[in-house]
Every structure is written in structure tokens, then in C-alpha cells.
Design an enzyme around this catalytic site. Sequence first.
Site, PDB file in Angstrom:
ATOM      1  N   ARG A 230       0.822  -1.217   0.000  1.00  0.00           N
ATOM      2  CA  ARG A 230       0.000   0.000   0.000  1.00  0.00           C
ATOM      3  C   ARG A 230       0.856   1.268   0.000  1.00  0.00           C
ATOM      4  NH1 ARG A 230      -5.255   2.081   1.421  1.00  0.00           N
ATOM      5  NH2 ARG A 230      -5.179   3.752   2.966  1.00  0.00           N
TER       6      ARG A 230
ATOM      7  N   VAL B 221      -6.722   7.919  -1.301  1.00  0.00           N
ATOM      8  CA  VAL B 221      -6.569   6.462  -1.365  1.00  0.00           C
ATOM      9  C   VAL B 221      -7.402   5.955  -0.198  1.00  0.00           C
ATOM     10  CG1 VAL B 221      -4.955   4.541  -1.119  1.00  0.00           C
ATOM     11  CG2 VAL B 221      -4.391   6.480  -2.594  1.00  0.00           C
ATOM     12  N   SER B 222      -8.389   5.105  -0.516  1.00  0.00           N
ATOM     13  CA  SER B 222      -9.468   4.807   0.431  1.00  0.00           C
ATOM     14  C   SER B 222      -8.976   4.050   1.670  1.00  0.00           C
ATOM     15  CB  SER B 222     -10.553   3.982  -0.265  1.00  0.00           C
ATOM     16  OG  SER B 222     -11.012   4.665  -1.401  1.00  0.00           O
ATOM     17  N   GLN B 223      -9.797   4.120   2.721  1.00  0.00           N
ATOM     18  CA  GLN B 223      -9.519   3.448   3.992  1.00  0.00           C
ATOM     19  C   GLN B 223      -9.530   1.937   3.780  1.00  0.00           C
ATOM     20  OE1 GLN B 223     -12.368   4.500   6.977  1.00  0.00           O
ATOM     21  NE2 GLN B 223     -11.364   3.290   8.573  1.00  0.00           N
TER      22      GLN B 223
END
Length: 383
Positions: A42, A74-76
Site C-alpha cells: 500500500r 486512497v481509500s480506507q
Amino acid sequence: MTGVGSDSAPAGSLRTALVQQLVAAGTIRDERVAAAFAAVPRHVFVPHAPLEIAYADDVVLMKHDQAGVVISSVSQPSIVALMLQQAAIRPGDRVLEIGSGGYNAALMRELAGPRGAVTSVDIDPEVTDRARESLDEAGYGDVVVVQADGAFGVPERAPYDRIVVTVTAWDIAGAWLRQLRPGGRIVVPLRMRGQTRAIAFDLVGDHLESRSATVCGFVSMQGAGADYERLVPLQDGGLAFDEDQEGEPHPQYDVLTLPAEQKWSGIQVHREEPLLDLFLWLASKLPGYCVLSGREWAAVATADSLAYLTSRNGKDGVHIELGCRGHGPDAGELIDHMLDQVQSWDAKHRRGPAFQVHASDAVLPPGFHIARRHSYITVTWAE
Ligand SMILES: C[S@@+](CC[C@H](N)C(=O)[O-])C[C@H]1O[C@@H](n2cnc3c(N)ncnc32)[C@H](O)[C@@H]1O
């Protein structure tokens, strides 16, 4: 295939810890999703963030507009995991992601495998450039990144077995229905009446039927699918209505300054219980439904009155009792109607809503209908 580009031992340990945390919390329940999270680095997709931030269960903000509103992130990880589980991507699937960042597309590539195909589209060239670079660096060179308005899908790579929308949508674009294979699934954060749920829909014949729903929050869609909520200002926030509620009456002055009436329902709910299903039930049943913004609670308005849900401490400190407060000449009637519907929801409809989407209103199933520009959403409630 594993994303090994620019990986390191500290990143690897933080990644393992994140996966363990999401599994322990019950967020990741699917072994294939856990394996994908363990494989994708990530931190490569959020190069400006320290490793601890990259591997926290939190959204990483990437870009704001001139007013300071977040337009790209950038999503959780937890919401990414929940939506991937809703999507149930199988090896060999052709997948379209709307709203890029690179990270989710890499996870999708892990799930679809070498026989599958992942396409990710974003309206913002800065985002697609960054996603392309990060995907290459992380070893996902075969994910196709396209810069375009996702409201039109990506027809040249269709049909898709799965479409995953990672930006708040008000509507189901016709292109998404046309580009989905029969029996295919679309997961989309759909906003209606001031609340957003990631809903997994299957394409059944000519319409969509919901299979699961998760309350979530995403940045808003730009481009052809952009929409707005109309805000009627009051001293303390305002009243938010959807575009299709254009004709609904609302007070022309600040009714909150008028004396208040209040009644209690006797219904106690757990303090932590999400009440969005109740709010949507009220939206289904009460004309003039709107959202009291600032407090984000259910309200109902007429041309000169307003009533809204409220709460007070319950007997044991863990529960709250629901009530209704109102202002203006119709307040008493509005309060009674709202409390009747709170009772009805509590007695019979706590199992939550189901949704269908049709492209035309020629034949709609019975239920609460929300007309969007390109589709009709039907909300139904199991007893
Ligand atoms: C929450 S971010 C996507 C996160 C990403 N999926 C990830 O891997 O974490 C939402 C993105 O949607 C994009 N977006 C907004 N409107 C769009 C549209 N009409 N078509 C395609 N992308 C859009 C924004 O530019 C933003 O980058």
C-alpha cells in the site's frame, strides 16, 4: 502475481499487522481478500505518507479543490475490504474500477488473477498518472488505467463481470448497466436522502437487485454524474433535499426560532446503533423528508413548519430514547406522524432495506421510488 516492487521488511511487518487487525475486527472475512491485502504494498500508492500512515486503517487524502474539499484519496483499508468482499471478484473476472488510486486496482488484480483483467478509470489526469506510475512500480503493469469520465464506463474494455465504483454516485449510469455482463455485479456507493451506502447489486434481466449494503463515505463524483443536495439555510445548519425533491415545500423563514414542541416515543435504541436505516424508513414514508444538516438527523418540513428526530439518555446509560421536536403551526401533526413511523420501524422493519434499480419507470415494483436522471431506485422493506 505479487506486488513486490519497492517493498521492505518494515513495510511488510506493518502490512501483516494491518491484515491481522482487519481480520480480528471481523472486517476481512474472506481468505482471498486477506491474501490480496498481504500481497499489495500500500505504501507505494501513497508515496508522500510515512509507513505508519500508509498502513493505518485510515483514508490517505491526496488532493483538495480550491474550496478545500477533498476530491481524491486512497481509500480506507476497511471500506476497501468490505467493498471487495461485496464485489466477490473471482479468478478470471473482467473488472472495472471507477475512481482510481492504484491501490484498490492492485487488490482487484490479485483477486482476478492472471486470467482476469482490471481496468481503472479516473476523471483526473493527475490521479491516473500517479496510479499508472505506482501500479508499474508495485508490479501491476497489466492493470489498464484510463483517464475519462467514469459515468460513461470504459466501453472499449467491456463487458465486465464486476464494476466497483469508488466515488459517491447519485445515480446508476446507463453505461454501467450496458457494460455489465448478464448476472454481473456492481458495487456502488449510492447517495440518497443524505446518506451513502455501498450497495452490491446483481444484474437480473434488465434491472439491478441489491445483495448487500454497507454504510460508507466517499468523495463526490465529478463530471456528467455530479449532483448536489439543495440546502435551505437555517440559523443552525440547514435542511438538505435531493435534486428530485425540487418541488417539495420548505419553510421560507428560520422556523427554529419559533417555540418548540417535543414528544418522546418510549423506544430505546443502543447508543451505538446506526440509525440510518430508520432515517431511510422515515424518508420512504413521510412527505417533506429532509436532513437537518449539521446534526445529520432526519427531519420533515412543510411550508411553515419543521419537525426532526431527537434523543435523550435512556434508563441504563447505554441506550437512548428517540423523540421528535417541532416548530411552527404544523409541528404537533408532524411530530405525531414521525413518531408513528418510528414505532412502525421499531415493530416491523428493523431488518433493513433492499434496493432495485430500473432504467425506466415503465414497470416498477411496489416500494418507495426515487427518480434519478438515468434510473429509478426502489426501496423496499422486509417485515
Ligand atoms: C476515493 S478516490 C478513489 C480511491 C481509489 N479507488 C483507491 O484505490 O483508493 C475517488 C476518485 O474518483 C475520481 N472521480 C471523481 N469523479 C469521477 C468520474 N466522474 N469518473 C471517474 N473518476 C472520478 C476522483 O478523481 C478520485 O480520484
